[in-house]
Design an enzyme around this catalytic site. Structure first.
Site: not given
Ligand code: NAD
Ligand code: DAU
Length: 377
Positions: A137, A184
């Site tokens: 990510e 995150y």
């Protein structure tokens, strides 16, 4: 060879598979599992190995620098595999500060504690390893240039079971520029930078790996696959974000643990390796596979649970497509996924259905509050 290995986050999903693998495979290693036991940490994940003589559990917070100094010294740690993190994107959208504290400050505290201890040793960094587990990510999101799919350029065991498709020409490689979007992934990107900075500045022997979405036993049921298996079992709605068209690249957790073992022992210091199986799925397609598998294993008529699919408001900043190119790891260290995706899903669904007590223990109390706030009653 005797070694003292610190594994952080070992009571979580991936960490518990890594701890189990190391404890069983390396009886000469002393494995110290350090975990704060947040909502995501569960010692029941490690019941089968908790009495092994080469295993110790320490409850501690990685952001507590003095405690990290103490643990690293007390156990004479010479290798660290760092998995402890806040890991759920939806929670990071609601509470970014907890993510910065654990993922950034926690990683920094661990790096500093290891640096201070290792620098006092006669051999200094010789034979030491700080291995940081990160995520795909951090690279951001890939374009979905082929929404109906094109033949993927590479096939692995993981992706060999279906008509293999990719949803764009681009893949994340180790040199892809970081471009995180969620709190995150921003916190994980920041921690990756600190790890590399400790190599470049102090010569710390670091390795970073970036892996795609994991699935398998012991995953906390806030994540797509265990959440949906549990909801089907309980006849609850299946909340599909947006149109369900987002693409993720799925890897069985034991294959990730095997890669971690290989890279910890054979990976080159200061290198980055991407880990994935060229196994892209649109959310809605994987959801249909889960429904079909759960219905079959529960003895429901085919399609019985399709009506539970409920399209809900999209996740804020929802990344469209992740797809990992893991050919460097294959080429340099010979790693490949060992399990075909359909086999992995079958094993995973069976495990959750057979371990309903594990699920019930963690979905009582605090979890219900989280669930109601996230999805409504
Ligand atoms: P998880 O949420 O299941 O487990 C995280 C563990 O870390 C828990 O046991 C928790 O108690 C512990 N922890 C949290 N904060 C802590 C703190 N301050 N101090 C000590 N321990 C703490 O996470 P996971 O899915 O197993 O992910 C593990 C690692 O792998 C994370 O670093 C994550 O970013 C990375 N990762 C996950 C995936 C995935 O698909 N799950 C994919 C790629 C990378
Ligand atoms: O890519 C690696 C990452 O994979 C890890 O770094 C993260 O720790 C891990 O949580 C995972 O992140 P995702 O956000 O991709 O996983 P999640 O299971 O939360 O969601 C998978 C996809 O399913 C995503 O596109 C959002 C969607 N989704 C998720 C949930 C929980 C839904 O449609 N409905 C849901 O209820």
């Amino acid at each position: 060879m005797k070694r003292n290995i610190l594994i952080t986050g070992g009571a979580g999903f991936i960490g518990s598979h890594v701890v189990r693998l190391f404890v069983n495979k390396y009886p000469d290693y002393h494995i110290v599992n350090l975990d704060k036991l947040t909502y995501a940490g569960n010692l029941a994940n490690l019941k089968d190995i908790e009495d092994k003589p080469n295993y110790t559990f320490v409850k501690a917070d990685i952001a507590d620098l003095d405690e990290m100094r103490r643990v690293v010294r007390e156990f004479k740690i010479d290798g660290i595999i760092h998995l402890a993190a806040e890991s759920h994107v939806d929670r990071s959208i609601k509470d970014p500060f907890t993510f910065a504290r654990t993922n950034v400050m926690g990683t920094l505290a661990l790096l500093q504690a290891a640096k201070e201890y290792w620098e006092t040793q006669p051999e200094k960094y010789g034979g030491k390893r700080f291995y940081h587990i990160s995520t795909d990510e951090v690279y951001g999101a890939l374009e979905m240039t082929h929404p109906t799919g094109i033949p993927a350029p590479f096939t692995t065991k993981a992706s060999s079971g279906k008509n293999h498709e990719a949803y764009g020409e681009e893949f994340f490689v180790e040199t892809t520029k970081y471009n995180p979007h969620s709190p995150y992934s921003a916190s994980k990107a920041s921690s990756d930078h600190f790890v590399r900075a400790y190599h470049d500045t102090y010569g710390m022997p670091t390795i970073v790996t970036n892996c795609s979405n994991n699935y398998g036993p012991y995953q906390f049921p806030e994540k797509l696959i265990p959440l949906f298996i549990n909801n089907i079992r309980q006849r609850k709605p299946l909340p599909v974000y947006g149109k369900g068209e987002n693409v993720r690249d799925w890897l069985f957790v034991e294959d990730h643990a095997r890669a971690i073992d290989l890279i910890f022992h054979k990976g080159k210091i200061s290198e980055t390796y991407n880990i994935g199986g060229f196994n892209e799925w649109k959310n809605i397609d994987i959801i249909k596979v889960i429904i079909k598998t759960v219905d079959r294993l529960l003895g429901n008529p085919e399609g019985a649970s399709l009506g539970l699919i409920t399209y809900v408001t999209d996740r804020l900043g929802h990344d469209m497509r992740y797809a990992i190119d893991s050919r460097k790891l294959q080429r340099e260290l010979g790693w490949e996924p060992s399990l075909q995706f359909e086999e992995g899903i079958e094993r995973t669904v069976r495990w959750y259905l057979q371990n309903s007590e594990w699920m019930e223990n963690i979905t009582s109390g605090e979890y219900e509050k989280y669930y109601d706030e996230m999805y409504g009653k």
